[in-house]
Design an enzyme around this catalytic site. Sequence first.
Site, PDB file in Angstrom:
ATOM      1  NE  ARG A  85      -3.120   2.666   2.724  1.00  0.00           N
ATOM      2  CZ  ARG A  85      -3.188   3.422   3.808  1.00  0.00           C
ATOM      3  NH1 ARG A  85      -2.785   2.969   4.980  1.00  0.00           N
ATOM      4  NH2 ARG A  85      -3.676   4.636   3.746  1.00  0.00           N
ATOM      5  CG  HIS A 129      -1.150   8.957   3.590  1.00  0.00           C
ATOM      6  ND1 HIS A 129      -1.277   7.598   3.824  1.00  0.00           N
ATOM      7  CD2 HIS A 129      -0.780   9.494   4.772  1.00  0.00           C
ATOM      8  CE1 HIS A 129      -0.987   7.327   5.088  1.00  0.00           C
ATOM      9  NE2 HIS A 129      -0.679   8.464   5.692  1.00  0.00           N
ATOM     10  CD  GLU A 174      -4.898   7.657   9.948  1.00  0.00           C
ATOM     11  OE1 GLU A 174      -4.384   8.672  10.437  1.00  0.00           O
ATOM     12  OE2 GLU A 174      -4.531   6.506  10.241  1.00  0.00           O
ATOM     13  CG  ASN A 302      -5.335   3.425   8.759  1.00  0.00           C
ATOM     14  OD1 ASN A 302      -5.430   2.430   8.041  1.00  0.00           O
ATOM     15  ND2 ASN A 302      -5.048   4.613   8.279  1.00  0.00           N
ATOM     16  CE1 TYR A 304       0.114   2.764  13.550  1.00  0.00           C
ATOM     17  CE2 TYR A 304      -1.884   3.875  12.842  1.00  0.00           C
ATOM     18  CZ  TYR A 304      -0.635   3.356  12.562  1.00  0.00           C
ATOM     19  OH  TYR A 304      -0.128   3.439  11.287  1.00  0.00           O
ATOM     20  CD  GLU A 376      -1.737   4.104   8.246  1.00  0.00           C
ATOM     21  OE1 GLU A 376      -1.473   4.555   9.378  1.00  0.00           O
ATOM     22  OE2 GLU A 376      -1.965   4.814   7.257  1.00  0.00           O
TER      23      GLU A 376
HETATM   24  C1  FCB Z   1      -1.229   7.251  10.799  1.00  0.00           C
HETATM   25  C2  FCB Z   1      -0.805   7.813   9.456  1.00  0.00           C
HETATM   26  C3  FCB Z   1       0.541   7.309   8.986  1.00  0.00           C
HETATM   27  C4  FCB Z   1       1.526   7.232  10.121  1.00  0.00           C
HETATM   28  C5  FCB Z   1       0.952   6.444  11.263  1.00  0.00           C
HETATM   29  C6  FCB Z   1       1.903   6.254  12.414  1.00  0.00           C
HETATM   30  O1  FCB Z   1      -2.129   8.127  11.394  1.00  0.00           O
HETATM   31  O2  FCB Z   1      -1.770   7.510   8.485  1.00  0.00           O
HETATM   32  O3  FCB Z   1       0.985   8.127   7.932  1.00  0.00           O
HETATM   33  O4  FCB Z   1       1.884   8.510  10.510  1.00  0.00           O
HETATM   34  O5  FCB Z   1      -0.210   7.079  11.724  1.00  0.00           O
END
Ligand code: FCB
Length: 473
Positions: A85, A129, A174, A302, A304, A376
Amino acid sequence: MSTPIDEDALASRFPTAFAWGAATSSYQVEGSTDADGRGKSIWDRFVNEPGRVVDGSNGDTAIDSYRNIAGDVATIKALGLGSYRFSLSWPRICPDGDGRVNQAGLTYYSKLVDALLAEDITPWITLYHWDLPQTLEDAGGWPERATAERFGEFARIAHEALGDRVKHWITVNEPWCAAFLGYASGEHAPGRREPAASIAAAHHLMLGHGLAARAIKAADPDAVVSIGLNFYPVHAASDAPVDLDAARRVDGVQNRWFTDAALRGVYPEDIVEDFKAVTDFSFVEDGDMALIHAPIDVLSVNYYSRFTVTGNGGATSASAAPTGAGSAWPANEHIGFVSSGLPVTDMGWEIEPAGLTQMLVRLHTGYPEVALAVTENGAAFPDKIEDGAIHDPERLEYVQAHLAACADAVEAGVPLVGYFAWSLADNFEWAWGYTKRFGLVYVDFETGERTIKDSGHWYGDLVRRARTNREAE
Ligand code: FCB
């Protein structure tokens, strides 16, 4: 240290047709920001303003991917990944953001696509992006409707050049970050702090998504079209009404606003009411919501971390939020982010793999008509090269645990079609410059040299096992 896990067992828990990949974005990796007719983006401007990037760095060179197609593809191949990607730099293709095309920009992406396909690596393209052409920002940026219209044209241009070979298209990555970090908190380009404008920006990013998704589907009904959203489980710090209300607001802006718009054609009523404190929504025109509600095939997730929030303001612990997020939720200045005591990454982001399972199940339950992909997921930790190797047990454990969380979701019935690690390689981490390393591959930022980290070796090995399972069927 990580607990030993049975890789074969984990690999066998995924569907046989599954996109195993890693992700990057144009400004974070390409460099060559002046090459071959590329126009300027808002990030080129932003990084040169004092105090915007912690280490004073920029993406002028980044990790030099623009000049190193062969090297990047070789790295992806060495890892054994089947999908990659990456994003298109809009100003590389349309230097002023309008319909005038810089052929050299398209040629670069065309060569990258060909090089990937020659190695049997499936490209997943992100159209936006975050690197908006500066010319469009000079004309008002995302708070202006015209920017969404230009983006729809850009999608058509990009698809016309690459759509014969590329099936997977993610429109916007995002929009939450692009709108609220870009136009409310000012932590990202273009660095504006205008709450009302940020809500207009969010709307036009979604309108741009709708126009782009429709342009691609019109050109190729078989294209797999998606939008990339960042999701966080949101917990209230206590049962106090003020904390519960803070959790509702943050969950609404973070997890419901963009998803309801894209997949239901409405904005959540409660958040509309909250936002009325700063905007009259006069930028929403008749028919916009229907345009935004374009048919999509995959919702790109995405993931985290998670949030614990309080309504008592002032309690924000910068480390518990993705950034200093207070002012990034317009009209929610009293909201604070607190630690829940979980271990954190080098970003200060709490690690909660089970939150990924919960989020995937929630999204599938709420929006059952789309497939899901994790586009992500990853962790920054400070890496050191020792005797030519990078031992990164914490990242390795993060990736293992989140893949197990994905497998749990699959077993709970979630139609998950892919997983992309963030990131393929260490790169320019926006306002954090080169101080945060997310890669499966270590990059020496002086020489550009790449070294696969232990986490990358492990992930590649898992992917090989999963592919062997597929071939055995
Ligand atoms: C996301 C972004 C990516 C990177 C990660 C850690 O929010 O899409 O570009 O910065 O975080």
